[in-house]
Scaffold this active site. Structure first.
Site, mmCIF file in Angstrom:
data_model
loop_
_atom_site.group_PDB
_atom_site.id
_atom_site.type_symbol
_atom_site.label_atom_id
_atom_site.label_comp_id
_atom_site.label_asym_id
_atom_site.label_seq_id
_atom_site.Cartn_x
_atom_site.Cartn_y
_atom_site.Cartn_z
ATOM 1 N N ASN A 150 -3.288 -4.467 2.673
ATOM 2 C CA ASN A 150 -4.527 -4.855 3.371
ATOM 3 C C ASN A 150 -5.534 -5.559 2.469
ATOM 4 O O ASN A 150 -6.192 -6.510 2.874
ATOM 5 C CB ASN A 150 -5.156 -3.653 4.080
ATOM 6 C CG ASN A 150 -5.463 -2.520 3.131
ATOM 7 O OD1 ASN A 150 -4.808 -2.363 2.093
ATOM 8 N ND2 ASN A 150 -6.444 -1.727 3.459
ATOM 9 N N GLU A 248 -4.451 7.753 -2.273
ATOM 10 C CA GLU A 248 -5.530 7.287 -1.393
ATOM 11 C C GLU A 248 -4.856 6.825 -0.105
ATOM 12 O O GLU A 248 -4.139 5.827 -0.098
ATOM 13 C CB GLU A 248 -6.297 6.156 -2.089
ATOM 14 C CG GLU A 248 -7.712 6.020 -1.563
ATOM 15 C CD GLU A 248 -7.787 5.103 -0.368
ATOM 16 O OE1 GLU A 248 -7.831 5.634 0.776
ATOM 17 O OE2 GLU A 248 -7.780 3.883 -0.542
ATOM 18 N N CYS A 282 -9.035 0.808 5.147
ATOM 19 C CA CYS A 282 -9.005 2.260 5.370
ATOM 20 C C CYS A 282 -10.405 2.812 5.608
ATOM 21 O O CYS A 282 -10.556 3.915 6.114
ATOM 22 C CB CYS A 282 -8.329 2.955 4.198
ATOM 23 S SG CYS A 282 -9.020 2.499 2.610
ATOM 24 N N GLU A 460 -10.634 7.885 -7.321
ATOM 25 C CA GLU A 460 -10.572 6.707 -8.167
ATOM 26 C C GLU A 460 -12.008 6.297 -8.491
ATOM 27 O O GLU A 460 -12.954 6.891 -8.001
ATOM 28 C CB GLU A 460 -9.842 5.579 -7.426
ATOM 29 C CG GLU A 460 -8.435 5.961 -7.007
ATOM 30 C CD GLU A 460 -7.681 4.815 -6.339
ATOM 31 O OE1 GLU A 460 -8.113 4.358 -5.271
ATOM 32 O OE2 GLU A 460 -6.671 4.372 -6.902
HETATM 33 O O1 TXE Z 1 2.274 1.446 4.326
HETATM 34 P P1 TXE Z 1 3.190 2.081 3.224
HETATM 35 P P2 TXE Z 1 2.711 0.538 5.571
HETATM 36 C C1 TXE Z 1 -1.695 2.852 6.822
HETATM 37 C C2 TXE Z 1 -1.875 2.100 8.117
HETATM 38 C C3 TXE Z 1 -0.568 1.455 8.310
HETATM 39 C C4 TXE Z 1 0.349 2.544 7.809
HETATM 40 C C5 TXE Z 1 1.685 2.079 7.369
HETATM 41 O O2 TXE Z 1 -2.114 2.995 9.168
HETATM 42 O O3 TXE Z 1 -0.308 1.125 9.635
HETATM 43 O O4 TXE Z 1 -0.327 3.076 6.704
HETATM 44 O O5 TXE Z 1 1.565 0.924 6.566
HETATM 45 C C6 TXE Z 1 5.145 1.457 -0.791
HETATM 46 N N1 TXE Z 1 8.256 5.180 -2.452
HETATM 47 N N2 TXE Z 1 -2.168 2.130 5.662
HETATM 48 O O6 TXE Z 1 3.989 0.980 6.169
HETATM 49 O O7 TXE Z 1 4.621 2.041 3.634
HETATM 50 C C7 TXE Z 1 5.167 0.145 -0.036
HETATM 51 O O8 TXE Z 1 6.200 -0.668 -0.483
HETATM 52 C C8 TXE Z 1 7.339 4.453 -3.118
HETATM 53 C C9 TXE Z 1 -3.365 2.618 5.080
HETATM 54 O O9 TXE Z 1 2.622 -0.848 5.137
HETATM 55 O O10 TXE Z 1 2.575 3.377 2.868
HETATM 56 C C10 TXE Z 1 3.778 -0.384 -0.354
HETATM 57 O O11 TXE Z 1 3.754 -0.964 -1.652
HETATM 58 N N3 TXE Z 1 6.596 3.502 -2.536
HETATM 59 C C11 TXE Z 1 -3.622 2.034 3.775
HETATM 60 C C12 TXE Z 1 2.931 0.890 -0.343
HETATM 61 O O12 TXE Z 1 3.859 1.959 -0.525
HETATM 62 C C13 TXE Z 1 6.736 3.302 -1.215
HETATM 63 C C14 TXE Z 1 -3.210 0.672 3.506
HETATM 64 C C15 TXE Z 1 2.167 1.127 0.958
HETATM 65 O O13 TXE Z 1 3.055 1.022 2.039
HETATM 66 C C16 TXE Z 1 7.666 4.044 -0.464
HETATM 67 C C17 TXE Z 1 -1.958 0.323 4.132
HETATM 68 C C18 TXE Z 1 8.446 5.020 -1.131
HETATM 69 N N4 TXE Z 1 9.366 5.759 -0.522
HETATM 70 C C19 TXE Z 1 -1.514 1.040 5.194
HETATM 71 N N5 TXE Z 1 7.596 3.612 0.819
HETATM 72 C C20 TXE Z 1 -4.901 2.403 3.091
HETATM 73 N N6 TXE Z 1 -5.087 3.671 2.790
HETATM 74 O O14 TXE Z 1 -5.710 1.552 2.770
HETATM 75 C C21 TXE Z 1 6.651 2.644 0.864
HETATM 76 N N7 TXE Z 1 6.153 2.438 -0.370
#
Ligand code: TXE
Length: 479
Positions: A150, A248, A282, A460
């Site tokens: 994001n 986070e 977020c 953080e």
């Molecule tokens: O996030 P992911 P996604 C929320 C938002 C969104 C939902 C899913 O609701 O719709 O999360 O988003 C890495 N081991 N937020 O699926 O999968 C992945 O490659 C290690 C809130 O895109 O959590 C990426 O680099 N790493 C949020 C990172 O995790 C892993 C911002 C985030 O991806 C992994 C984004 C694993 N097993 C989405 N699986 C905020 N808090 O700002 C995934 N990743």
């Protein structure tokens, strides 16, 4: 644009030669390939970080600070190029990337470059025992930083900068959905004179590359921002190896509006806190609660303002709302709008996809306001993470506090009031890591940043980040 991993100061293809498509959200087209790195690439990145650690951890604070500030300056020199790349990768307006994302990425390096020169540890004199204790704050070693799509470079550097400032070497992975600015950062680090191997950037899917980082037994700390489900998985994987964790995660933040607020200021800020970055922050105030005495007025004024927002191509100057980040994410957000209708929510405006002329396959959605009759419906409880807000009235402070806290998340809350007593009371009672009063997303990088409940663990920002990225050791000397 094809990108490569950045390991030991060099750009290289993934060892297994596996690649992923990278999409441009503004037109839905594939515009490049990115590595889908395996555990072999992560191991190489780890070995390179490990080799660099001894020297980097012994590098003087002045020198580390100088290099980080140089990276910051080079990012500023390349503002336009980075802003355009971020916009193309993510779908956000170029104007936003230029005014927020890239300047903030530069600030992250400058801030932690300065902060490390002011960081200190404690000493405790054991009076009467003729002993003195002092605390060493030593870098952890090789740490992992994993960031989401994001705010791509903004959040990537928010982790990397304090990790490096504190003397660690880093294996980092940006989101596979938005990897380009992290790739471009490699060149800037080389130009700034960051020694080889201090920062290594590997690209790929969470389940392959990310998983290899969190499973690596010698990557001793993980700083992660992303979804709550992923955070829980990381915690489960890392806990048996006793890794240090900073998570986070998601949010479903209340925006609480009392009748005694400064109305115009509240209205303009609420449009921003609802829809900035297509609602994909977020910290967005996705649940709006309005005191009943001004509810009807607010509804009319807010909807009128939201209808004025321009949805369009990210590079057009008049665009307020660009494209959502990906096709699957667009589908997820649309599903929630349908769920709202099934739950008898009323769509006050928006709710439909937008076809932008010339970019018909882009992922555009109208900013959407949904009036809900109960705070317990799914759209009011679950994180949608798109240009969708809910709104409903409340009668008393106690009622709204109860509703504000009745979600699994606890990242931030916004409060609009000029009543001091109420401000103090509510700020204490709101279950959130951050409370903004009469403002939103005003950031001072020295403050602790993070959430409670399902929004994560750890903080953080400022010295909190430097404490996370160092291991305290007590030394007791009897004299
Ligand atoms: O996030 P992911 P996604 C929320 C938002 C969104 C939902 C899913 O609701 O719709 O999360 O988003 C890495 N081991 N937020 O699926 O999968 C992945 O490659 C290690 C809130 O895109 O959590 C990426 O680099 N790493 C949020 C990172 O995790 C892993 C911002 C985030 O991806 C992994 C984004 C694993 N097993 C989405 N699986 C905020 N808090 O700002 C995934 N990743």
């Amino acid at each position: 644009m094809n990108i490569q991993n950045y390991i030991n100061g060099n750009f290289q293809n993934p060892i297994d030669d596996q690649w992923l498509d990278n999409f441009n959200p503004a037109n839905g087209e594939v515009y490049g390939q990115i590595p889908n790195s395996s555990s072999k690439d992560v191991e190489q990145a780890y070995q390179s970080a490990k080799s660099a650690f001894k020297q980097w951890s012994q590098t003087s604070l002045e020198e580390r600070s100088r290099i980080l500030i140089k990276i910051s300056e080079l990012l500023e020199d390349n503002l336009q190029r980075f802003a355009e790349a971020e916009s193309k990768d993510n779908g956000k307006p170029v104007s936003l990337a230029k005014s927020v994302d890239i300047p903030r990425a530069a600030s992250n390096f400058r801030f932690f470059g300065n902060a490390i020169t002011q960081f200190s540890s404690e000493s405790h004199e054991s009076v009467g025992q003729q002993a003195i204790n002092y605390t060493l704050r030593q870098p952890i070693g090789v740490v992992g930083c994993i960031s989401p799509w994001n705010l791509p470079l903004y959040l990537f550097t928010w982790k990397i900068a304090p990790a490096l400032a504190a003397g660690n070497c880093v294996v980092a992975k940006p989101s596979e959905v938005t990897p380009v600015t992290a790739y471009l950062l490699g060149d800037i680090c080389n130009e700034a004179g960051l020694p080889k191997g201090v920062l290594n950037i590997v690209h790929g899917l969470g389940v392959s590359t990310g998983q290899a980082i969190i499973e690596h037994p010698d990557i001793k700390a993980i700083s992660f921002t992303g979804g709550t489900a992923t955070g829980a998985h990381i915690a489960k994987t890392a806990a048996p190896m006793f890794k240090k964790l900073s998570l986070e995660l998601g949010g479903k933040n209340p925006n609480i509006i009392f009748a005694d607020c400064d109305y115009e200021d509240m209205l303009n800020t609420t449009v921003r806190s609802s829809f900035a970055n297509q609602g994909q922050i977020c910290l967005c105030g996705s649940r709006i609660f309005v005191e009943r005495t001004i509810y009807e007025q607010f509804k009319v004024d807010f909807v009128a303002k939201v209808k004025q927002l321009n949805v369009g191509h990210p590079s057009e100057a008049h665009t307020n709302i660009g494209a959502l980040v990906s096709k699957p994410h667009l589908e997820k957000v649309k599903d929630y709008i349908n769920i709202a209708k099934e739950e008898s929510g009323t769509v006050l405006c928006g709710g439909n996809e937008v076809v932008v002329e010339g970019y018909e396959n882009g992922y555009y959605l109208e900013p959407t306001v949904i009036e809900v009759s109960t705070d317990e419906c799914r759209v009011n409880q679950e994180e949608i993470f798109g240009p969708v807000v809910t709104m409903m009235p409340f009668d008393t402070e106690d009622d709204v506090l109860l509703m504000a806290n009745k979600v699994k998340y606890g990242l931030s809350a916004t409060l609009w009031t000029n009543n001091l007593k109420r401000t103090m009371h509510m700020s204490q009672q709101l279950q959130a890591g951050i409370v903004w009063v009469n403002t939103w997303m005003m950031r001072d990088l020295r403050t602790p940043f993070g959430g409670v409940k399902a929004s994560g663990v750890g903080r953080e920002g400022g010295f909190e980040a430097l404490r996370f990225f160092t291991e305290p050791k007590n030394v007791c000397i009897k004299y």
